[in-house]
Design a protein around this motif. Sequence first.
Motif, PDB file in Angstrom:
ATOM      1  N   SER A 187       8.657  48.385 -25.156  1.00  0.00           N
ATOM      2  CA  SER A 187       9.121  49.313 -26.182  1.00  0.00           C
ATOM      3  C   SER A 187       8.383  50.646 -26.138  1.00  0.00           C
ATOM      4  O   SER A 187       8.952  51.676 -26.468  1.00  0.00           O
ATOM      5  CB  SER A 187       8.984  48.673 -27.565  1.00  0.00           C
ATOM      6  N   TYR A 188       7.130  50.647 -25.718  1.00  0.00           N
ATOM      7  CA  TYR A 188       6.396  51.914 -25.641  1.00  0.00           C
ATOM      8  C   TYR A 188       6.983  52.845 -24.579  1.00  0.00           C
ATOM      9  O   TYR A 188       7.093  54.055 -24.796  1.00  0.00           O
ATOM     10  CB  TYR A 188       4.904  51.680 -25.376  1.00  0.00           C
ATOM     11  N   GLN A 197      12.992  62.998 -24.196  1.00  0.00           N
ATOM     12  CA  GLN A 197      14.362  63.512 -24.193  1.00  0.00           C
ATOM     13  C   GLN A 197      14.558  64.519 -25.326  1.00  0.00           C
ATOM     14  O   GLN A 197      15.359  65.437 -25.210  1.00  0.00           O
ATOM     15  CB  GLN A 197      15.383  62.382 -24.330  1.00  0.00           C
ATOM     16  N   GLN A 198      13.812  64.350 -26.404  1.00  0.00           N
ATOM     17  CA  GLN A 198      13.891  65.285 -27.529  1.00  0.00           C
ATOM     18  C   GLN A 198      13.058  66.535 -27.271  1.00  0.00           C
ATOM     19  O   GLN A 198      13.444  67.637 -27.651  1.00  0.00           O
ATOM     20  CB  GLN A 198      13.433  64.608 -28.823  1.00  0.00           C
ATOM     21  N   ASP A 199      11.891  66.362 -26.630  1.00  0.00           N
ATOM     22  CA  ASP A 199      10.994  67.486 -26.361  1.00  0.00           C
ATOM     23  C   ASP A 199      10.183  67.185 -25.111  1.00  0.00           C
ATOM     24  O   ASP A 199       9.160  66.493 -25.177  1.00  0.00           O
ATOM     25  CB  ASP A 199      10.066  67.727 -27.558  1.00  0.00           C
ATOM     26  N   GLY A 200      10.631  67.698 -23.984  1.00  0.00           N
ATOM     27  CA  GLY A 200       9.971  67.451 -22.707  1.00  0.00           C
ATOM     28  C   GLY A 200       8.652  68.184 -22.543  1.00  0.00           C
ATOM     29  O   GLY A 200       7.963  67.991 -21.550  1.00  0.00           O
ATOM     30  N   ARG A 201       8.282  69.005 -23.520  1.00  0.00           N
ATOM     31  CA  ARG A 201       7.035  69.762 -23.431  1.00  0.00           C
ATOM     32  C   ARG A 201       5.897  69.121 -24.217  1.00  0.00           C
ATOM     33  O   ARG A 201       4.826  69.707 -24.345  1.00  0.00           O
ATOM     34  CB  ARG A 201       7.271  71.179 -23.941  1.00  0.00           C
ATOM     35  N   LEU A 202       6.104  67.920 -24.714  1.00  0.00           N
ATOM     36  CA  LEU A 202       5.041  67.243 -25.458  1.00  0.00           C
ATOM     37  C   LEU A 202       3.832  67.002 -24.559  1.00  0.00           C
ATOM     38  O   LEU A 202       3.978  66.581 -23.415  1.00  0.00           O
ATOM     39  CB  LEU A 202       5.521  65.888 -25.983  1.00  0.00           C
ATOM     40  N   SER A 203       2.657  67.257 -25.093  1.00  0.00           N
ATOM     41  CA  SER A 203       1.434  66.902 -24.364  1.00  0.00           C
ATOM     42  C   SER A 203       1.277  65.386 -24.432  1.00  0.00           C
ATOM     43  O   SER A 203       1.885  64.725 -25.278  1.00  0.00           O
ATOM     44  CB  SER A 203       0.223  67.581 -24.991  1.00  0.00           C
ATOM     45  N   VAL A 204       0.458  64.840 -23.555  1.00  0.00           N
ATOM     46  CA  VAL A 204       0.213  63.396 -23.574  1.00  0.00           C
ATOM     47  C   VAL A 204      -0.378  62.995 -24.921  1.00  0.00           C
ATOM     48  O   VAL A 204      -0.024  61.951 -25.478  1.00  0.00           O
ATOM     49  CB  VAL A 204      -0.690  62.964 -22.399  1.00  0.00           C
ATOM     50  N   GLN A 205      -1.244  63.827 -25.472  1.00  0.00           N
ATOM     51  CA  GLN A 205      -1.845  63.526 -26.775  1.00  0.00           C
ATOM     52  C   GLN A 205      -0.783  63.483 -27.869  1.00  0.00           C
ATOM     53  O   GLN A 205      -0.750  62.549 -28.672  1.00  0.00           O
ATOM     54  CB  GLN A 205      -2.927  64.547 -27.113  1.00  0.00           C
ATOM     55  N   ASP A 206       0.095  64.491 -27.905  1.00  0.00           N
ATOM     56  CA  ASP A 206       1.165  64.500 -28.909  1.00  0.00           C
ATOM     57  C   ASP A 206       2.122  63.334 -28.703  1.00  0.00           C
ATOM     58  O   ASP A 206       2.576  62.713 -29.662  1.00  0.00           O
ATOM     59  CB  ASP A 206       1.940  65.820 -28.863  1.00  0.00           C
ATOM     60  N   LEU A 245       0.476  54.914 -29.668  1.00  0.00           N
ATOM     61  CA  LEU A 245      -0.316  54.286 -28.615  1.00  0.00           C
ATOM     62  C   LEU A 245      -1.407  55.270 -28.222  1.00  0.00           C
ATOM     63  O   LEU A 245      -1.211  56.479 -28.310  1.00  0.00           O
ATOM     64  CB  LEU A 245       0.595  53.982 -27.418  1.00  0.00           C
ATOM     65  N   SER A 246      -2.551  54.779 -27.794  1.00  0.00           N
ATOM     66  CA  SER A 246      -3.632  55.693 -27.422  1.00  0.00           C
ATOM     67  C   SER A 246      -3.260  56.491 -26.165  1.00  0.00           C
ATOM     68  O   SER A 246      -2.327  56.154 -25.441  1.00  0.00           O
ATOM     69  CB  SER A 246      -4.947  54.938 -27.227  1.00  0.00           C
ATOM     70  N   THR A 247      -4.023  57.531 -25.901  1.00  0.00           N
ATOM     71  CA  THR A 247      -3.701  58.488 -24.840  1.00  0.00           C
ATOM     72  C   THR A 247      -3.680  57.872 -23.442  1.00  0.00           C
ATOM     73  O   THR A 247      -2.737  58.111 -22.675  1.00  0.00           O
ATOM     74  CB  THR A 247      -4.707  59.664 -24.870  1.00  0.00           C
ATOM     75  N   THR A 248      -4.682  57.092 -23.081  1.00  0.00           N
ATOM     76  CA  THR A 248      -4.760  56.560 -21.714  1.00  0.00           C
ATOM     77  C   THR A 248      -3.572  55.657 -21.369  1.00  0.00           C
ATOM     78  O   THR A 248      -2.936  55.863 -20.331  1.00  0.00           O
ATOM     79  CB  THR A 248      -6.101  55.836 -21.477  1.00  0.00           C
ATOM     80  N   PRO A 249      -3.217  54.664 -22.197  1.00  0.00           N
ATOM     81  CA  PRO A 249      -2.040  53.848 -21.861  1.00  0.00           C
ATOM     82  C   PRO A 249      -0.741  54.660 -21.856  1.00  0.00           C
ATOM     83  O   PRO A 249       0.166  54.383 -21.061  1.00  0.00           O
ATOM     84  CB  PRO A 249      -1.991  52.773 -22.944  1.00  0.00           C
ATOM     85  N   THR A 250      -0.666  55.664 -22.723  1.00  0.00           N
ATOM     86  CA  THR A 250       0.519  56.526 -22.732  1.00  0.00           C
ATOM     87  C   THR A 250       0.617  57.270 -21.405  1.00  0.00           C
ATOM     88  O   THR A 250       1.678  57.317 -20.775  1.00  0.00           O
ATOM     89  CB  THR A 250       0.461  57.533 -23.901  1.00  0.00           C
TER      90      THR A 250
END
Length: 160
Positions: free
Chosen positions: A9-10, A19-28, A35-40
């Motif tokens: 699901s993640y 798909q909504q915002d391809g400019r999201l940073s990994v943190q955002d 989910l935390s940053t590293t697994p994302t």
Amino acid sequence: MKNESTRDSYSLKILAALQQDGRLSVQDLSQRIGLSTTPTWKRLKALEKDGVIQGYTAVVDRTRVGLATCVLAEVNLSRHVENVVEEFERAVQDCPAIIECFSTTGQADYLLKVVTADIASYDAFLHSVIFKLPGVSEIRSAVVLREIKRPSPLPLDQLG
């Protein structure tokens, strides 16, 4: 066949958010999906590596850049031998005015989505490009009057 990287699901949440915002940073992105940053980041890289995410682009309003005319062209080939089909498909790939191409069942062999500045430009495009494509025997054009629904995000909620 499902790709390994889209089985949880993640990963589906990552895809939906991008798909909504391809400019999201990994943190955002990680905050948005819970989910935390590293697994994302690892899931994101896996989605890219597996070809699930094929690239990142901007959505451009074609009318605001001068491509006001959109035409759906149904194309039939004269012969369905391998070299004719390959030549046709290669020529379509190389033509920037053809922004989408589908091999179809039914009356047409292919459905092309073509954008040009105006009808006169489409007419010129027909004569300089389409009529010269390998194996083309018949073309039926439908000028789009209004776009009711433009390309939109995939309905990933159907997978979850």
